[in-house]
Design a protein around this motif. Structure first.
Motif, short mmCIF file in Angstrom:
data_model
loop_
_atom_site.label_atom_id
_atom_site.label_comp_id
_atom_site.label_asym_id
_atom_site.label_seq_id
_atom_site.Cartn_x
_atom_site.Cartn_y
_atom_site.Cartn_z
N LEU A 34 9.39 -12.77 12.30
CA LEU A 34 8.91 -11.42 12.07
C LEU A 34 9.07 -11.04 10.61
O LEU A 34 10.12 -11.30 10.00
CB LEU A 34 9.71 -10.44 12.96
CG LEU A 34 9.48 -8.95 12.78
CD1 LEU A 34 8.07 -8.56 13.21
CD2 LEU A 34 10.52 -8.16 13.56
N VAL A 35 8.05 -10.39 10.06
CA VAL A 35 8.12 -9.78 8.74
C VAL A 35 7.85 -8.29 8.91
O VAL A 35 6.79 -7.89 9.40
CB VAL A 35 7.08 -10.38 7.77
CG1 VAL A 35 7.09 -9.62 6.44
CG2 VAL A 35 7.35 -11.86 7.53
N GLU A 36 8.83 -7.46 8.53
CA GLU A 36 8.67 -6.01 8.58
C GLU A 36 8.27 -5.54 7.17
O GLU A 36 9.12 -5.32 6.31
CB GLU A 36 9.96 -5.34 9.03
CG GLU A 36 10.32 -5.64 10.48
CD GLU A 36 11.66 -5.05 10.91
OE1 GLU A 36 11.70 -4.35 11.94
OE2 GLU A 36 12.66 -5.29 10.21
N LEU A 37 6.96 -5.41 6.96
CA LEU A 37 6.47 -5.12 5.61
C LEU A 37 6.99 -3.81 5.05
O LEU A 37 7.21 -3.70 3.83
CB LEU A 37 4.93 -5.07 5.61
CG LEU A 37 4.17 -6.39 5.68
CD1 LEU A 37 2.67 -6.10 5.70
CD2 LEU A 37 4.53 -7.29 4.49
N HIS A 38 7.17 -2.82 5.90
CA HIS A 38 7.52 -1.48 5.43
C HIS A 38 8.96 -1.09 5.76
O HIS A 38 9.31 0.08 5.66
CB HIS A 38 6.54 -0.46 6.01
CG HIS A 38 5.14 -0.66 5.54
ND1 HIS A 38 4.04 -0.16 6.21
CD2 HIS A 38 4.65 -1.32 4.45
CE1 HIS A 38 2.92 -0.51 5.57
NE2 HIS A 38 3.28 -1.21 4.51
N PHE A 87 5.47 5.81 0.00
CA PHE A 87 4.24 5.76 -0.78
C PHE A 87 4.60 5.60 -2.26
O PHE A 87 5.45 6.30 -2.80
CB PHE A 87 3.43 7.05 -0.58
CG PHE A 87 2.83 7.18 0.78
CD1 PHE A 87 1.69 6.46 1.13
CD2 PHE A 87 3.39 8.00 1.74
CE1 PHE A 87 1.12 6.57 2.40
CE2 PHE A 87 2.84 8.12 3.01
CZ PHE A 87 1.71 7.40 3.33
N GLY A 88 3.92 4.64 -2.90
CA GLY A 88 4.17 4.38 -4.31
C GLY A 88 5.24 3.36 -4.59
O GLY A 88 5.49 3.02 -5.75
N GLU A 89 5.90 2.83 -3.55
CA GLU A 89 6.95 1.83 -3.74
C GLU A 89 6.41 0.43 -3.45
O GLU A 89 5.43 0.24 -2.73
CB GLU A 89 8.14 2.11 -2.82
CG GLU A 89 8.91 3.34 -3.19
CD GLU A 89 10.21 3.47 -2.42
OE1 GLU A 89 11.23 3.79 -3.04
OE2 GLU A 89 10.20 3.25 -1.19
N LEU A 90 7.12 -0.56 -3.99
CA LEU A 90 6.79 -1.95 -3.74
C LEU A 90 7.32 -2.39 -2.38
O LEU A 90 8.31 -1.85 -1.88
CB LEU A 90 7.39 -2.85 -4.84
CG LEU A 90 6.90 -2.60 -6.26
CD1 LEU A 90 7.66 -3.48 -7.25
CD2 LEU A 90 5.40 -2.86 -6.37
#
Length: 241
Positions: free
Chosen positions: A115-119, A162-165
């Motif tokens: 699993l990759v949790e992108l956020h 929002f706006g973060e990497l």
């Protein structure tokens, strides 16, 4: 566009399968999406709760909102779509990867491992000083903000605003898997939030068989080999049931 029977056969025979999920897969668990008529952003301005600037202005306000969401999320349970993805992972083994845009943690609670949790994950904090990630206390005993167990500094929500990497290496791992996949399955996402929205296109351009499950058309629908205009649970049961 291919039939459901063809999509089922392609999914069954593939050795390398990737999945991207969005808020739509958690909606049957009672977790609201963000952009539909009853979504979170209808009642809450993301500029007030989901940006680094909002946190800098009023960290307590932001934390109280995330603590409220965290409590609601932990009361929710994984649904049949989450469970079927766990079964699919068990079938495919090392050739499987699940990438989610969701921060609700329902995939790992259902048993997903690859699993990759992108956020990020709303059930974790991240130290503002040393960047240590740590689980939040039980919602019933949690008074924000949390304190880092490693250095004692204040922790922030371990989510991508929002706006973060994105977390280091997360998108690169996802991008590589989608570029190498035989079948790509995109579930419950508007396919509008980058960079996650590009993953389906990457798989398509790399020759993968692309399946989309989403009640409404998205920018990805026209590229899909099989598009199922239904909810996540119904779609997963149709493919694997």
């Amino acid at each position: 566009m291919d039939s459901l029977r063809t999509a089922r056969a392609r999914l069954k025979s593939a050795q390398r399968v990737v999945v991207l999920t969005g808020a739509g897969i958690s909606k049957p668990s009672g977790i609201p999406t963000f952009r539909d008529a009853a979504g979170l952003w209808k009642d809450f301005d993301p500029e007030e709760y989901a940006t680094p600037q909002a946190y800098a202005r009023n960290p307590q306000k932001v934390w109280e909102w995330y603590a409220w969401r965290y409590k609601n999320v932990m009361q929710a349970q994984p649904n049949r779509a989450h469970a079927l993805l766990v079964e699919l992972e068990e079938q495919k083994g090392e050739g499987f990867l699940l990438v989610t845009q969701n921060v609700d943690g329902l995939h790992p609670r259902a048993g997903s491992k690859r699993l990759v949790e992108l956020h990020g994950n709303i059930a974790r904090g991240r130290c503002e000083t040393c960047q240590e990630r740590f689980p939040l206390p039980d919602p019933a005993h949690f008074t924000p903000p949390p304190t880092c167990p490693a250095c004692g500094a204040r922790g922030r929500p371990d989510v991508v605003w929002f706006g973060e990497l994105l977390p280091p290496g997360a998108f690169e791992r996802a991008e590589r898997a989608f570029a190498q996949a035989e079948v790509a399955l995109v579930i419950g996402t508007s396919a509008e939030v980058e960079p996650a929205a590009s993953l389906g296109r990457i798989a398509h351009l790399s020759g993968a068989y692309l399946i989309e499950i989403n009640p409404e058309p998205t920018p990805l629908t026209r590229l899909a080999d099989c598009a199922l205009p239904i909810g996540a649970v119904e779609g997963m049961e149709a493919l694997l049931g």
